[in-house]
Design a protein around this motif. Sequence first.
Motif, mmCIF file in Angstrom:
data_model
loop_
_atom_site.group_PDB
_atom_site.id
_atom_site.type_symbol
_atom_site.label_atom_id
_atom_site.label_comp_id
_atom_site.label_asym_id
_atom_site.label_seq_id
_atom_site.Cartn_x
_atom_site.Cartn_y
_atom_site.Cartn_z
ATOM 1 N N LEU A 16 -11.180 2.994 -7.758
ATOM 2 C CA LEU A 16 -10.872 3.839 -6.491
ATOM 3 C C LEU A 16 -10.217 2.843 -5.474
ATOM 4 N N PHE A 17 -10.701 1.689 -5.028
ATOM 5 C CA PHE A 17 -10.280 0.829 -4.122
ATOM 6 C C PHE A 17 -8.818 0.154 -4.360
ATOM 7 N N VAL A 18 -8.628 -0.179 -5.864
ATOM 8 C CA VAL A 18 -7.457 -0.604 -6.327
ATOM 9 C C VAL A 18 -6.583 0.391 -6.211
ATOM 10 N N LEU A 19 -6.736 1.874 -6.695
ATOM 11 C CA LEU A 19 -5.581 2.752 -6.639
ATOM 12 C C LEU A 19 -5.362 3.142 -5.150
ATOM 13 N N ALA A 20 -6.359 3.132 -4.199
ATOM 14 C CA ALA A 20 -5.699 3.367 -2.912
ATOM 15 C C ALA A 20 -5.097 2.214 -2.290
ATOM 16 N N LEU A 21 -5.503 1.139 -2.529
ATOM 17 C CA LEU A 21 -4.554 -0.074 -2.208
ATOM 18 C C LEU A 21 -3.026 0.053 -2.786
ATOM 19 N N TRP A 22 -3.238 0.662 -4.040
ATOM 20 C CA TRP A 22 -1.963 0.710 -4.704
ATOM 21 C C TRP A 22 -0.868 1.907 -3.925
ATOM 22 N N LEU A 23 -1.669 3.100 -3.492
ATOM 23 C CA LEU A 23 -1.031 4.258 -3.002
ATOM 24 C C LEU A 23 -0.506 4.007 -1.686
ATOM 25 N N GLY A 34 2.426 0.723 1.128
ATOM 26 C CA GLY A 34 3.546 0.439 1.995
ATOM 27 C C GLY A 34 3.293 0.579 3.605
ATOM 28 N N MET A 35 2.234 0.841 3.898
ATOM 29 C CA MET A 35 1.648 0.953 5.164
ATOM 30 C C MET A 35 0.505 0.054 5.590
ATOM 31 N N LEU A 36 -0.043 -0.795 4.746
ATOM 32 C CA LEU A 36 -1.071 -1.826 5.008
ATOM 33 C C LEU A 36 -0.738 -3.079 5.455
ATOM 34 N N GLY A 84 2.797 -9.741 -5.963
ATOM 35 C CA GLY A 84 4.088 -9.306 -5.435
ATOM 36 C C GLY A 84 4.488 -8.498 -6.546
ATOM 37 N N THR A 85 4.383 -8.230 -7.987
ATOM 38 C CA THR A 85 4.923 -7.521 -8.813
ATOM 39 C C THR A 85 4.045 -6.251 -8.607
ATOM 40 N N LEU A 86 3.060 -6.330 -8.331
ATOM 41 C CA LEU A 86 2.366 -5.086 -8.118
ATOM 42 C C LEU A 86 2.256 -4.161 -6.949
ATOM 43 N N PHE A 87 2.090 -4.859 -5.781
ATOM 44 C CA PHE A 87 1.978 -4.470 -4.669
ATOM 45 C C PHE A 87 2.957 -4.883 -3.699
ATOM 46 N N GLY A 88 4.099 -5.504 -3.867
ATOM 47 C CA GLY A 88 5.023 -5.946 -2.860
ATOM 48 C C GLY A 88 4.708 -7.140 -2.007
ATOM 49 N N PHE A 89 5.035 -7.238 -0.841
ATOM 50 C CA PHE A 89 4.641 -8.231 0.046
ATOM 51 C C PHE A 89 3.352 -8.128 0.468
ATOM 52 N N VAL A 90 2.903 -6.892 0.448
ATOM 53 C CA VAL A 90 1.280 -6.939 0.893
ATOM 54 C C VAL A 90 0.264 -7.648 -0.398
ATOM 55 N N GLY A 91 0.961 -7.292 -1.678
ATOM 56 C CA GLY A 91 0.510 -8.053 -2.662
ATOM 57 C C GLY A 91 0.326 -9.520 -2.760
#
Length: 367
Positions: free
Chosen positions: A29-36, A39-41, A326-333
């Motif tokens: 659930l944490f990884v899912l929330a991180l992915w969703l 964009g704002m993290l 970077g591939t999975l979560f962009g700059f936040v990743g």
Amino acid sequence: MPDQRVPGARPDPRTSTRQLRFWLIGAGLFVLALWLLSGMLLPFVVGLAVAYLLDPVVDRLEGWRLPRWLATTLVLLSFVVVLVVVTLLLLPLVQAQVAHLIEVLPNYATALRARVLPMVERLVHRLSPEDVERLRGAAGNYAGEMVGWVGRVLSGILSGGLALFDVLSVLFITPVVAFYLMRDWDLLVAKVNGWLPLDHAATIRQQARQVDATLAGFVRGQALVCLVLGLFYAVALSAAGLDFGLVIGLLAGLLSFIPYVGTLFGFVSSTGLALLQFDDLWRVGIVVGIFLFGQAVEGNVLTPKLVGEKVGLHAVWVIFALLAGGTLFGFVGVLLAVPVAAVIGVLTRFALGRYLESPYYRGDAAP
């Protein structure tokens, strides 16, 4: 109700299974929330990183009998002032070099054409017309794919991490997040420590200390390595008379956070510019020598002294983590890649140690 368990007693296997299921579901659930919410993290992740980097300084000031809120305020203000001063000092120089690059770029293109075309013509004369056509087709296809790839990368960066709204949120929200995290860091750690499952609390604390040691050794040490290398390359290349030496040196130092990438980028770009700019090979040799010397100092002095040999993060693992993040979560990743890599590395070593002590490795006949 007081805890009725006998100290040292083995936990119920059914309880351990339920706990494992609970934590796996929670991690998913944490990884899912991180992915969703990726964009704002960005401001929160940057604020967490700043708080983690500066918390030891706050702890030291607090040890000198300063209130926690005052120590946090002084450290954060000092950090922001240093960042602003460095930006104001470097921004005019970088702008001047970029303007100079736009001015001399046609001259570099002409010089490159004059040096490369004769070699291409000599190569073409040795090939058959069919081979020439195949090379032209392949070059056109690869050029189109490369342009498309660069466009997708730039568009992903602009939309996923460095858009105007994200920049403004980093500038205004990050200091607030960093202040409250640094002020309440010890309270947060104590609160999380009290939430640990009692059967495994000691083991989790031990692994958390190893994660912290790994992160502190790599992130803080590698940041100092980047700073030293960036200053050295910028000053040395500028002193060698290389155009855009300041920008190339600073970028090479910044990219040195990814092992070997900064040195490779700086070496290729500066050597290519030196070949176009200088007619004397000895001046090109000076530029090459700067990066050879910088790489030798980094590998034999800076990294062993500042990062350490046993932080547990292999260079290949760091590169893979950064690319995957970077591939999975962009700059936040990208920002979260090294901490996640450290956690996975520590947990993998812990699991491997348990495996080597288990019957799965020793066999039934082992004592």
